[in-house]
Design an enzyme around this catalytic site. Structure first.
Site, PDB file in Angstrom:
ATOM      1  N   GLY A 142       0.835  -1.204   0.000  1.00 36.90           N
ATOM      2  CA  GLY A 142       0.000   0.000   0.000  1.00 36.90           C
ATOM      3  C   GLY A 142       0.865   1.248   0.000  1.00 36.90           C
ATOM      4  O   GLY A 142       2.102   1.164   0.042  1.00 36.90           O
ATOM      5  N   GLY A 143       0.203   2.397  -0.027  1.00 44.70           N
ATOM      6  CA  GLY A 143       0.909   3.678  -0.174  1.00 44.70           C
ATOM      7  C   GLY A 143       1.946   3.927   0.906  1.00 44.70           C
ATOM      8  O   GLY A 143       3.108   4.246   0.614  1.00 44.70           O
ATOM      9  N   ASN A 178       1.127  -2.114   9.923  1.00 43.57           N
ATOM     10  CA  ASN A 178       0.702  -1.023   9.046  1.00 43.57           C
ATOM     11  C   ASN A 178      -0.595  -1.324   8.293  1.00 43.57           C
ATOM     12  O   ASN A 178      -1.332  -0.408   7.962  1.00 43.57           O
ATOM     13  CB  ASN A 178       1.844  -0.734   8.048  1.00 43.57           C
ATOM     14  CG  ASN A 178       1.396   0.095   6.875  1.00 43.57           C
ATOM     15  OD1 ASN A 178       1.190   1.295   7.006  1.00 43.57           O
ATOM     16  ND2 ASN A 178       1.232  -0.533   5.715  1.00 43.57           N
ATOM     17  N   ALA A 179      -0.886  -2.609   8.031  1.00 46.50           N
ATOM     18  CA  ALA A 179      -2.070  -2.945   7.222  1.00 46.50           C
ATOM     19  C   ALA A 179      -3.322  -2.376   7.875  1.00 46.50           C
ATOM     20  O   ALA A 179      -3.477  -2.434   9.091  1.00 46.50           O
ATOM     21  CB  ALA A 179      -2.198  -4.461   7.080  1.00 46.50           C
ATOM     22  N   GLY A 180      -4.182  -1.830   7.061  1.00 46.72           N
ATOM     23  CA  GLY A 180      -5.427  -1.288   7.623  1.00 46.72           C
ATOM     24  C   GLY A 180      -6.424  -0.980   6.531  1.00 46.72           C
ATOM     25  O   GLY A 180      -6.072  -0.900   5.347  1.00 46.72           O
ATOM     26  N   ILE A 184      -2.381  11.558   4.679  1.00 45.35           N
ATOM     27  CA  ILE A 184      -1.199  11.338   3.854  1.00 45.35           C
ATOM     28  C   ILE A 184      -1.678  11.019   2.424  1.00 45.35           C
ATOM     29  O   ILE A 184      -2.683  10.314   2.260  1.00 45.35           O
ATOM     30  CB  ILE A 184      -0.369  10.141   4.402  1.00 45.35           C
ATOM     31  CG1 ILE A 184      -0.124  10.259   5.923  1.00 45.35           C
ATOM     32  CG2 ILE A 184       0.954   9.996   3.640  1.00 45.35           C
ATOM     33  CD1 ILE A 184       0.696  11.429   6.389  1.00 45.35           C
ATOM     34  N   TYR A 238     -13.384   2.946  12.676  1.00 39.87           N
ATOM     35  CA  TYR A 238     -11.946   3.216  12.457  1.00 39.87           C
ATOM     36  C   TYR A 238     -11.352   3.964  13.660  1.00 39.87           C
ATOM     37  O   TYR A 238     -10.255   3.618  14.128  1.00 39.87           O
ATOM     38  CB  TYR A 238     -11.821   4.052  11.182  1.00 39.87           C
ATOM     39  CG  TYR A 238     -10.420   4.308  10.686  1.00 39.87           C
ATOM     40  CD1 TYR A 238      -9.710   3.336   9.991  1.00 39.87           C
ATOM     41  CD2 TYR A 238      -9.818   5.563  10.855  1.00 39.87           C
ATOM     42  CE1 TYR A 238      -8.436   3.594   9.492  1.00 39.87           C
ATOM     43  CE2 TYR A 238      -8.555   5.829  10.359  1.00 39.87           C
ATOM     44  CZ  TYR A 238      -7.861   4.844   9.674  1.00 39.87           C
ATOM     45  OH  TYR A 238      -6.597   5.109   9.179  1.00 39.87           O
ATOM     46  N   PRO A 292      -0.481   9.123  11.975  1.00 38.73           N
ATOM     47  CA  PRO A 292      -0.393  10.057  10.850  1.00 38.73           C
ATOM     48  C   PRO A 292      -1.706  10.813  10.666  1.00 38.73           C
ATOM     49  O   PRO A 292      -2.794  10.279  10.929  1.00 38.73           O
ATOM     50  CB  PRO A 292      -0.154   9.146   9.637  1.00 38.73           C
ATOM     51  CG  PRO A 292       0.162   7.786  10.181  1.00 38.73           C
ATOM     52  CD  PRO A 292      -0.502   7.723  11.521  1.00 38.73           C
ATOM     53  N   GLY A 293      -1.567  12.038  10.179  1.00 40.13           N
ATOM     54  CA  GLY A 293      -2.738  12.759   9.682  1.00 40.13           C
ATOM     55  C   GLY A 293      -3.002  12.291   8.263  1.00 40.13           C
ATOM     56  O   GLY A 293      -2.667  11.165   7.896  1.00 40.13           O
TER      57      GLY A 293
END
Ligand code: NDP
Length: 246
Positions: free
Chosen positions: A12-13, A87-89, A185, A152, A182-183
């Site tokens: 992912g990103g 990190n996966a979400g 991104i 979420y 993070p905000g």
């Protein structure tokens, strides 16, 4: 010996930027993809063309058995995991009025249960070896809440509760556990938001007047993975362009 970093959702990103950054710093980087992801092979060869020889394993992070099998395979093929980046979400946004059980469960399982599922098989080994880094990628919306994101926001806030509790348990063993929040991104997850909503509602909330870059979050992951960050644990580090200050 190069340390092994396992980054979930590395295709992912944000995950891709994290994989690239850690590889550039000399970590042996392993990532995961959803079992149904048909683009995994092409991502791997694209990365190879750019000089990154990543290994990738199918893993449904929301499923306990799948996560155990994945880590077992990684340890067999590459070695014990020294750095775990959860990190996966996913998002499944809707107002609480419309929120149904499947969309609640999917977000809780993928964003929060996954942290347990992936940390469980690596944590004891880190403690035994006296060194480890667990980094949980949460969100500003877990800190401040967000309209249409009861699922979420709950899952992301839950991640930090996990971080703090586990950080206490392993603090004397050379293992740190931290959250990054993070905000907004500029990854696919955010670019999927209609552009008029981004321009009129989201960007104006960010004092820096722009989205964050995946590389900026990757830099923070790299720091938390490093030797220098040995005294940072149980922290929730915001990276949000000033959008939310605690
Ligand atoms: P992407 O949608 O680009 O990537 C998400 C990744 O998660 C994909 O690689 C996907 O793999 C993986 N994934 C999803 N479900 C599963 C599953 N069940 N099992 C295994 N892997 C899974 O999102 P981002 O890169 O933007 O987000 C990465 C993380 O950062 C997420 O946790 C997100 O909540 C968080 N975040 C992102 C922000 C942003 O602005 N982008 C802001 C704050 C937090 P596959 O494609 O193979 O399914």
């Amino acid at each position: 010996m190069a340390r092994v970093a396992l980054v979930t959702g590395g295709m992912g990103g944000l995950g891709e930027a994290v994989c690239i950054k850690l590889a550039a710093l000399g970590y042996k980087v392993v990532t995961t993809y959803s079992p149904g992801n048909t683009k995994a092979e092409s991502w791997l060869s694209q990365m190879k063309e750019q000089g990154y020889d990543f290994k990738a394993y199918p893993c449904d992070v929301s499923d306990y058995d799948s996560a155990q099998a994945c880590v077992r395979q990684v340890e067999q093929d590459v070695g014990p995991v020294d750095v775990l980046v959860n990190n996966a979400g996913i998002t499944r946004d809707m107002t609480f009025k419309k929120m149904d059980k499947p969309n609640w469960d999917a977000v809780m399982k993928t964003n929060l249960d996954s942290v347990f599922n992936m940390t469980k098989p690596v944590c004891d080994g880190m403690v035994e070896r006296g060194w480890g880094r667990i980094i949980n990628i949460s969100s500003v919306n877990g800190q401040k809440g967000a309209f249409g994101q009861t699922n979420y926001s709950a899952a992301k806030a839950g991640m930090h509760g996990f971080t703090k509790a586990l950080a206490l348990e392993v603090a004397r063993k050379g293992v740190t556990v931290n959250t990054i929040s993070p905000g907004y991104i500029g990854t696919k997850m955010v670019m999927d938001i209609p552009s008029e909503v981004l321009e009129s509602k989201i960007i104006p909330q960010i004092p820096m007047g722009r989205l964050g870059k995946p590389e900026e979050v990757a830099g923070l992951v790299a720091y938390l993975s490093s030797e220098e960050a040995a005294f940072v644990t149980g922290a929730n580090i915001a990276i949000n362009g000033g959008q939310h200050m605690q």
